[in-house]
Design an enzyme around this catalytic site. Structure first.
Site, short mmCIF file in Angstrom:
data_model
loop_
_atom_site.label_atom_id
_atom_site.label_comp_id
_atom_site.label_asym_id
_atom_site.label_seq_id
_atom_site.Cartn_x
_atom_site.Cartn_y
_atom_site.Cartn_z
N THR A 59 -3.78 -2.15 -3.18
CA THR A 59 -2.86 -3.35 -2.55
C THR A 59 -3.54 -3.44 -1.13
OG1 THR A 59 -1.11 -2.41 -3.72
CG2 THR A 59 -0.84 -3.95 -1.55
N ASP A 113 4.98 -9.04 -7.08
CA ASP A 113 4.15 -8.97 -5.81
C ASP A 113 2.86 -9.64 -6.13
OD1 ASP A 113 2.36 -7.82 -3.97
OD2 ASP A 113 3.08 -5.67 -4.47
N GLY A 162 0.74 -1.07 -0.06
CA GLY A 162 0.05 0.22 0.06
C GLY A 162 0.79 1.40 0.09
N GLY A 194 2.73 2.24 -2.42
CA GLY A 194 2.93 2.70 -3.73
C GLY A 194 4.18 2.37 -4.53
N LYS A 195 4.61 0.95 -4.16
CA LYS A 195 6.03 0.48 -4.92
C LYS A 195 5.66 0.30 -6.41
CE LYS A 195 5.89 -3.41 -2.70
NZ LYS A 195 5.01 -3.20 -1.73
N THR A 196 4.30 -0.10 -6.73
CA THR A 196 3.98 -0.48 -8.05
C THR A 196 3.76 0.85 -8.69
OG1 THR A 196 2.62 -2.80 -7.48
CG2 THR A 196 2.47 -1.59 -9.77
N SER A 197 3.41 1.89 -8.37
CA SER A 197 3.13 2.92 -9.12
C SER A 197 4.58 3.61 -9.25
CB SER A 197 2.15 3.97 -8.34
OG SER A 197 1.10 3.39 -8.34
#
Length: 589
Positions: A508, A50, A23, A25-28
């Site tokens: 997430t 992930d 949550g 914001g790793k992916t973003s």
């Protein structure tokens, strides 16, 4: 304040690992970085391992485990590796040779033992290793960007010589949460190359992503320390979602801004040694190439974000949850969810609400930071409420001592080192804490017991199958106390036990909470209540940036309501932090 992160102004290595709590914001951030590098003419491969990845949603492309070119972004290829599928394959390779040779009860124990987070980690590391050790990858790509990095536990385990001996295939003393690693002997060289690449300052950068809140920053500090200890020293910290300005006339906006600044000021000392950057809190959804490019342009809002959100509908509050538990005479209540979603506050508010209704309540937690002490302001406020804290460090140390005493005799030095390292896994902590939970509940038959942080379905099944294993083979991976044996059926009885899943209205946290629910259902526990906490959509803020984010919450609230929760409640993002018994009472008014 920290400088703003922009890949144009930072020297980046070929391998980039983004890691952090769910949550944050790793992916973003990983996607935006990959797009920025590709826009500069670099050949980039973006890979996610992930389990809750929404990589294909962010890029608006269907992805598989093999890299494909992204049509809207020149120079960028991406792959979405499913670690759960990889773990399933890993389990079958491990258990398959024993089918038809061992009793079904033993096979069930082996399969459940390989259903935890550690197995997913090692299966994902298989994919990391293939890319890190293949020289052809660096010939094809300038940068490989990984969304989610391997943990320090996995890397330390693979560095131990005993992980590659036949110890686990023959030992009757216990079993690893990763299973018999000796079966991976053929991959030893590939793993060694991968570990070496991760430690190479010129090849790999670890980018720790955190939110400007205490829980997230503490987790980043822990990960930084753990990975530095095993040689992954080239690290950067990105604090994501920092509100750049506040609207003084808006109570929510001012409180949001001030709370973030306090968390950053009080960040762990260890993080001050890591080069730190910030990224702004943005109102728009970070999906699609254009919005990903906006992130490093540092726009505060977009036209869409500034638009008025729909009027907030009336939503059931926490008082509905408390009334339901009272009406059903629920005796054991667990709050579950990922770190940072507000489990401690929710557990405390439920306990206070029940005490205010005349019930004797015992509230306990495993939080090592003793957030209960902070939440109650050092007091209790009601003689019907008792509070305790289960110290994870003490419980795990006692459990390790017990296991080593029972299993350590006759082991070689390397085998003992392996066993000690294996007990650093998340599974060990869960089992040790579960034994402590069982003791608390066993002694509190005349009270309602509210427990902040609960064991996963995997842990319950592992303990349950361990009993079957013990009956079948007259031995066990560890003795199961009577209190645990009594508690397992109790947890499965919905007339006695209630499980509350706490989440945030974001991708997430919701997806991870959904996996947690499935995990519990495997263990024959069906959570009835979901609580969506800290909702900006329910807060009725007038800040244009926060209103934009509030609008993006609606789809996740709807997903919980329509698909996931039997019953749900929503707690708005509160301008005032509820500290102390009297303030906690307000949740149930």
């Amino acid at each position: 304040m920290y400088p703003l992160f922009n890949p144009k102004h930072v020297e980046l290595t070929p391998f980039l690992f983004f890691t952090g709590k769910g949550g944050v914001g790793k992916t973003s951030v990983a996607c935006a970085t990959a797009v920025a590098l590709a826009d500069r003419g670099k050949k980039v491969l973006l890979v996610s391992t992930d389990p809750a990845s929404n990589l294909q949603d962010v890029l608006s492309v269907e992805l598989t485990g093999e890299p494909i070119e992204i049509p809207a972004i020149a120079n960028l290829s991406a792959a979405n590796i499913d670690p759960e599928a990889a773990a399933k394959s890993y389990r079958e390779k491990t258990v398959g040779p024993y089918r038809g040779k061992l009793p079904d009860a033993v096979l069930a124990t082996m399969e459940e033992q390989l259903s935890g987070a550690c197995t997913v980690e090692i299966a994902a590391f298989d994919e990391f290793s293939r890319l890190l050790s293949d020289e052809a990858v660096l010939e094809q790509y300038d940068h490989v960007v990984f969304d989610t990095a391997p943990t320090g536990h996995t890397l330390r385990l693979l560095q131990l010589p005993s992980a590659w001996s036949g110890f686990l295939d023959t030992s009757t003393h216990g079993a690893s949460c990763l299973g018999p690693l000796a079966g991976l002997e053929g991959k030893k060289e590939m793993y060694a190359k991968a570990v070496a690449a991760l430690s190479d300052f010129n090849k790999t950068t670890l980018l720790l992503v955190a939110r400007p809140d205490t829980s997230s920053l503490n987790e980043a500090a822990r990960a930084a320390h753990e990975l530095k200890e095993i040689g992954v020293e080239n690290q950067l910290l990105i604090v994501n979602g920092v509100l750049q300005t506040r609207h003084p006339e808006d109570v929510v906006s001012s409180a949001f801004y001030d709370r973030q600044r306090r968390a950053l000021k009080d960040a762990p000392t260890a993080l001050k040694q890591v080069m730190t950057y910030a990224l702004p809190f943005v109102a728009y959804s970070l999906t699609g190439a254009d919005n990903l490019r906006h992130l490093f342009s540092f726009y505060s809002i977009t036209t869409a974000a500034a638009a008025n959100t729909a009027e907030t509908a009336e939503m059931p509050g926490l008082d509905r949850v408390i009334a339901d538990f009272e009406a059903n005479n629920t005796r054991v209540i667990f709050t579950m969810g990922k770190g940072g979603v507000g489990k401690t506050t929710v557990a405390s508010a439920i306990a206070v609400g029940l005490a205010e209704r005349g019930h004797r309540v015992h509230l306990t937690t495993t939080d090592p930071a003793d957030h209960l002490g902070y939440t109650f302001g050092g007091g209790k406020g009601n003689e019907r409420l008792s509070i305790s804290r289960i110290d994870p460090a003490v419980e795990v140390a006692n459990y390790k001592t017990e296991v080593l005493k029972d299993a350590g005799d006759g082991l070689t030095e390397e085998e003992l080192a392996y066993l000690k390292e294996d007990m650093e896994s998340p599974c060990t902590e869960e089992i040790a804490l579960f034994k402590a939970f069982a003791t608390v509940v066993d002694k509190a038959d005349d009270e309602i017991v509210v427990i902040d942080t609960a064991p996963t379905g995997h842990t319950l099944l592992l303990l349950d199958s361990t009993e079957a294993y013990h009956k079948e083979m007259s031995r066990s991976a560890g003795d199961v106390p009577d209190s645990v044996k009594k508690l397992l059926p109790r947890l499965r009885n919905p007339k006695e036990t209630g499980v509350v899943i706490v989440t945030l209205a974001e991708a997430t946290p919701v997806l991870e909470a959904a996996r947690l629910q499935e995990d519990l259902k495997r263990a024959q526990i069906d959570p009835k209540w979901w609580i969506i906490n800290q909702s900006l959509y329910a807060a009725k803020t007038e800040d244009p940036v926060l209103r934009g984010r509030a609008a993006s919450e609606k789809q996740w609230i709807q997903k919980v309501v329509d698909e996931l929760a039997a019953k749900y409640a929503v707690i708005p993002w509160l301008a005032e932090e509820k500290i102390g018994y009297d303030k906690l009472k307000e949740f149930s008014n």
